[in-house]
Design an enzyme around this catalytic site. Structure first.
Site, PDB file in Angstrom:
ATOM      1  N   HIS A  25       0.934  -1.233   0.019  1.00 28.08           N
ATOM      2  CA  HIS A  25      -0.080   0.037  -0.118  1.00 28.08           C
ATOM      3  C   HIS A  25       0.952   1.177  -0.140  1.00 28.08           C
ATOM      4  CE1 HIS A  25      -3.352   2.281   0.400  1.00 28.08           C
ATOM      5  NE2 HIS A  25      -3.906   1.999   1.597  1.00 28.08           N
ATOM      6  N   CYS A  47      -3.593   3.275   9.529  1.00 28.83           N
ATOM      7  CA  CYS A  47      -3.756   3.459   8.201  1.00 28.83           C
ATOM      8  C   CYS A  47      -5.459   3.800   8.278  1.00 28.83           C
ATOM      9  CB  CYS A  47      -3.361   2.578   7.253  1.00 28.83           C
ATOM     10  SG  CYS A  47      -4.005   0.707   7.298  1.00 28.83           S
TER      11      CYS A  47
HETATM   12  N1   CP Z   1      -6.154   3.576   4.639  1.00 29.23           N
HETATM   13  C1   CP Z   1      -6.948   3.242   3.449  1.00 29.23           C
HETATM   14  O1   CP Z   1      -6.293   2.842   2.543  1.00 29.23           O
HETATM   15  O2   CP Z   1      -8.236   3.432   3.781  1.00 29.23           O
HETATM   16  P1   CP Z   1      -9.269   2.854   2.860  1.00 29.23           P
HETATM   17  O3   CP Z   1      -9.165   1.453   2.558  1.00 29.23           O
HETATM   18  O4   CP Z   1     -10.566   3.691   3.202  1.00 29.23           O
HETATM   19  O5   CP Z   1      -9.022   3.589   1.232  1.00 29.23           O
HETATM   20  N1  NVA Z   2      -4.312  -4.170   5.468  1.00 26.51           N
HETATM   21  C1  NVA Z   2      -5.454  -3.595   5.365  1.00 26.51           C
HETATM   22  C2  NVA Z   2      -5.069  -2.091   5.021  1.00 26.51           C
HETATM   23  C3  NVA Z   2      -6.533  -1.198   4.771  1.00 26.51           C
HETATM   24  C4  NVA Z   2      -6.249  -0.021   4.269  1.00 26.51           C
HETATM   25  C5  NVA Z   2      -6.293  -4.251   4.316  1.00 26.51           C
HETATM   26  O1  NVA Z   2      -5.679  -4.698   3.175  1.00 26.51           O
HETATM   27  O2  NVA Z   2      -7.370  -4.498   4.624  1.00 26.51           O
END
Ligand code: CP
Ligand code: NVA
Length: 337
Positions: A150, A285
């Site tokens: 991410h 996050c």
């Molecule tokens: N942190 C983040 O990516 O949030 P969302 O899944 O809401 O986009």
């Molecule tokens: N690790 C989480 C992050 C969400 C922003 C997921 O992938 O669901």
């Protein structure tokens, strides 16, 4: 060349031209340390300009496709509004109406899409899907979250850490919980900036060994110290930044109950934060599962910077799009795709 991670607001002396125009961002390790520094510096400059009332929108005529194959609040809204603040048009596709939902080949989908847009932002499952999209696309492709990485969240977190704690290379970061896409992203962020990162995760849920090895190879250049441990206490001791994330990421919801049992000792609570260094901050996050990976008390404490972190998604992604689409905020660039 030594990067000054204590000065993101200083002009970058060797940046003869925009280093990111036309590139992809599929994971943070796609960037050199110099490029990461330039990107964060640009984000900080744009954030300050925006807050002081500079509403310049230099990207009229550009367009960005935002494709979400998983749910999203922050990423979707911040990319859409960030692009619009730059003057660009956006088209946003959710899962049911996604470009990829009808079985058309990735090649055909991308070859058509790039006739309409100047950049593709994609949230998906397998990292290999992003790589395939990038392979066919002549326009920049940005990873808006995959099962493995991410990077945009990593950028926002670095900016938030800089704003609250200063010199990125001097930080001691503790990541507690699942060795997931965020853990992999922090490994790459630490390897680039030279900070110390300790990940505490239970056996079977630790970061992928290949990603850890790749980050360690890069860390040898930056001086970063990367560790993966089982025990939470050793990660928290003396940490300047404490981070956690959901125990069951998108796509692993069916494993929630089993994971909740496995991760029970990995909740970040006030007692855990007390083990960290004085002045430590907490990041997540989001979305958070209050009472699971983090207590309400920590989420709502003054040292919790989660909403600053969420805001910074907007600023880093706006800077990222600016640079990928060729950025007038770097005056020496003068180039357009
Ligand atoms: N942190 C983040 O990516 O949030 P969302 O899944 O809401 O986009
Ligand atoms: N690790 C989480 C992050 C969400 C922003 C997921 O992938 O669901």
């Amino acid at each position: 060349m030594t990067i000054n991670w204590a000065a993101l607001d200083a002009p970058y002396p060797t940046l003869a031209k925009n280093p990111l125009a036309g590139r992809d961002l599929l994971r943070l390790s796609d960037l050199t340390a110099e490029q990461l520094h330039a990107l964060l510096s640009c984000a900080l400059a744009q954030k300050r300009a925006w807050k002081s009332g500079d509403l310049t929108a230099p990207y009229a005529g550009k367009s960005v496709a935002i494709i979400m194959e998983k749910p999203s609040l922050r990423t979707r809204v911040s990319f859409e509004l960030g692009a619009k603040r730059l003057g660009a048009q956006t088209t946003v596709m959710g899962d049911a109406t996604s470009a990829f939902s009808r079985g058309e080949s990735i090649k055909d989908t991308v070859m058509v899409l790039e006739r309409y847009v100047d950049a593709i932002v994609l949230r998906t499952y397998a990292q290999s899907r992003l790589e395939e999209v990038a392979q066919h696309a002549s326009v920049p492709v940005v990873n808006a979250l995959s099962d493995d990485f991410h990077p945009c969240q990593g950028l926002a977190d670095l900016l938030t850490i800089y704003e609250h704690k200063g010199d990125l290379s001097k930080q001691r970061i503790a990541y507690i919980g699942d060795g997931n896409n965020m853990a992999h992203t922090y490994l790459e962020a630490a390897a680039l900036t030279g900070c110390d990162l300790t990940i505490a995760a239970p056996p079977g849920y630790q970061p992928r060994p290949d990603y850890l090895r790749q980050a360690q190879e890069r860390a040898a250049m930056s001086g970063a110290k990367l560790k993966v441990v089982e025990e939470v206490g050793s990660a928290l001791a003396g940490a300047d930044v404490v981070i956690t994330d959901t125990w069951a990421s998108m796509g692993a919801e069916a494993e929630h109950d089993e994971r909740a049992r496995t991760f029970a000792a990995y909740q970040v609570d006030a007692a855990g934060i007390a083990e960290a260094a004085p002045g430590a901050i907490f990041l997540h996050c989001l979305p958070a599962h209050r009472g699971e990976e983090v207590s309400d008390e920590v989420m709502d404490a003054p040292y919790s910077k989660i909403y600053d972190e969420a805001e910074n998604r907007l600023h880093v992604q706006k800077a990222l799009l600016s640079l990928l689409l060729a950025d007038p905020c770097l005056p020496e660039t003068g180039e357009r795709r």
